[in-house]
Design an enzyme around this catalytic site. Structure first.
Site, PDB file in Angstrom:
ATOM      1  N   GLU A  91       0.847  -1.206   0.000  1.00  0.00           N
ATOM      2  CA  GLU A  91       0.000   0.000   0.000  1.00  0.00           C
ATOM      3  C   GLU A  91       0.883   1.257   0.000  1.00  0.00           C
ATOM      4  OE1 GLU A  91      -3.147   1.734  -0.658  1.00  0.00           O
ATOM      5  OE2 GLU A  91      -3.767  -0.148   0.245  1.00  0.00           O
ATOM      6  N   GLU A  98       1.853   6.286  -7.188  1.00  0.00           N
ATOM      7  CA  GLU A  98       0.866   7.324  -7.528  1.00  0.00           C
ATOM      8  C   GLU A  98       1.506   8.716  -7.508  1.00  0.00           C
ATOM      9  OE1 GLU A  98      -3.061   5.135  -5.658  1.00  0.00           O
ATOM     10  OE2 GLU A  98      -2.467   7.083  -4.869  1.00  0.00           O
TER      11      GLU A  98
HETATM   12  N1  LIG Z   1      -2.588  10.506 -15.310  1.00  0.00           N
HETATM   13  C1  LIG Z   1      -3.398   9.451 -15.498  1.00  0.00           C
HETATM   14  N2  LIG Z   1      -3.485   8.895 -16.735  1.00  0.00           N
HETATM   15  C2  LIG Z   1      -4.282   7.826 -16.952  1.00  0.00           C
HETATM   16  N3  LIG Z   1      -5.061   7.252 -16.002  1.00  0.00           N
HETATM   17  C3  LIG Z   1      -5.000   7.755 -14.753  1.00  0.00           C
HETATM   18  C4  LIG Z   1      -4.179   8.879 -14.438  1.00  0.00           C
HETATM   19  N4  LIG Z   1      -4.339   9.159 -13.119  1.00  0.00           N
HETATM   20  C5  LIG Z   1      -5.205   8.264 -12.661  1.00  0.00           C
HETATM   21  N5  LIG Z   1      -5.617   7.412 -13.614  1.00  0.00           N
HETATM   22  C6  LIG Z   1      -6.580   6.300 -13.492  1.00  0.00           C
HETATM   23  O1  LIG Z   1      -7.405   6.558 -12.394  1.00  0.00           O
HETATM   24  C7  LIG Z   1      -7.256   5.518 -11.413  1.00  0.00           C
HETATM   25  C8  LIG Z   1      -7.329   6.127 -10.042  1.00  0.00           C
HETATM   26  O2  LIG Z   1      -6.192   6.957  -9.864  1.00  0.00           O
HETATM   27  P1  LIG Z   1      -5.782   7.538  -8.449  1.00  0.00           P
HETATM   28  O3  LIG Z   1      -4.578   8.373  -8.606  1.00  0.00           O
HETATM   29  O4  LIG Z   1      -6.974   8.186  -7.831  1.00  0.00           O
HETATM   30  O5  LIG Z   1      -5.403   6.266  -7.619  1.00  0.00           O
HETATM   31  P2  LIG Z   1      -6.365   5.465  -6.646  1.00  0.00           P
HETATM   32  O6  LIG Z   1      -6.854   4.239  -7.365  1.00  0.00           O
HETATM   33  O7  LIG Z   1      -7.320   6.420  -6.026  1.00  0.00           O
HETATM   34  O8  LIG Z   1      -5.433   4.964  -5.605  1.00  0.00           O
HETATM   35  P3  LIG Z   1      -5.845   4.366  -4.211  1.00  0.00           P
HETATM   36  O9  LIG Z   1      -7.312   4.022  -4.290  1.00  0.00           O
HETATM   37  O10 LIG Z   1      -4.974   3.185  -4.085  1.00  0.00           O
HETATM   38  O11 LIG Z   1      -5.547   5.484  -3.276  1.00  0.00           O
HETATM   39  C9  LIG Z   1      -5.930   4.846 -11.735  1.00  0.00           C
HETATM   40  O12 LIG Z   1      -5.920   3.488 -11.305  1.00  0.00           O
HETATM   41  C10 LIG Z   1      -5.877   4.972 -13.255  1.00  0.00           C
HETATM   42  O13 LIG Z   1      -6.627   3.938 -13.887  1.00  0.00           O
END
Ligand SMILES: Nc1ncnc2c1ncn2[C@@H]1O[C@H](COP(=O)(O)OP(=O)(O)OP(=O)(O)O)[C@@H](O)[C@H]1O
Length: 153
Positions: A91, A98
């Site tokens: 995690e 990220e």
């Molecule tokens: N710059 C980007 N380009 C393409 N897809 C993106 C980008 N940023 C985020 N994503 C997509 O959005 C999803 C969510 O991104 P985010 O940064 O919110 O992570 P997260 O899944 O919220 O992480 P966690 O839930 O583990 O905290 C990613 O898994 C990806 O599929």
């Protein structure tokens, strides 16, 4: 149209890049105490900003608490500890990936950014499923027995 492919770096070039990487760092931990301090700052950052990390910490504490309460064997508690630690470590790595992706592409969509974030999230998911499986196999049977005997008495 053929892609342009750069030639592989020579060993000498690699040495230069590796030694320069530390120079490129804004700050370098001066000693072991500051290394721990920075590591702890990372854990605190993940705990305060990542809801999933907080949930996993809570579940891990519950699993370890139950395994001690139920007097599981030392090796069983160790296995639960290892799987719990793996979830938390992944995690933290997910949070690091990220951050680096956001630093690189900011708010623009990029297919490689998506792959990096999705794969990092997938690694956490797999470790969490394995931890749940391990906890179910080791904790649920004695917990079920305890609850049944408490209901009968
Ligand atoms: N710059 C980007 N380009 C393409 N897809 C993106 C980008 N940023 C985020 N994503 C997509 O959005 C999803 C969510 O991104 P985010 O940064 O919110 O992570 P997260 O899944 O919220 O992480 P966690 O839930 O583990 O905290 C990613 O898994 C990806 O599929």
């Amino acid at each position: 149209m053929p892609h342009e492919v750069s030639s592989p770096p020579t060993p000498n070039h690699l040495e230069t890049v590796v030694s320069k990487q530390r120079e490129l760092s804004w700050g370098v931990a001066a000693n072991l105490v500051s290394s721990f301090k920075y590591a702890w700052a990372g854990i605190i950052y993940a705990f305060t900003t990542q809801r999933n990390f907080r949930i996993h910490v809570g579940v891990c504490i519950l699993a370890l608490g139950l395994s001690i309460f139920l007097h599981l064997k030392a090796v069983e508690i160790a296995v639960i500890g290892v799987t719990s630690g793996l979830v938390l470590a992944l995690e933290l790595l997910n949070t690091a990936v990220e951050s680096v992706v956001d630093l690189t592409v900011k708010q623009t969509f990029h297919e490689l950014a998506k792959i990096a974030k999705d794969c990092a999230a997938g690694a956490v998911l797999i470790s969490a499923c394995v931890a749940m499986l391990v906890a179910s196999v080791l904790i649920f049977p004695p917990l079920f027995t305890l609850i049944c005997s408490a209901i009968k008495s």
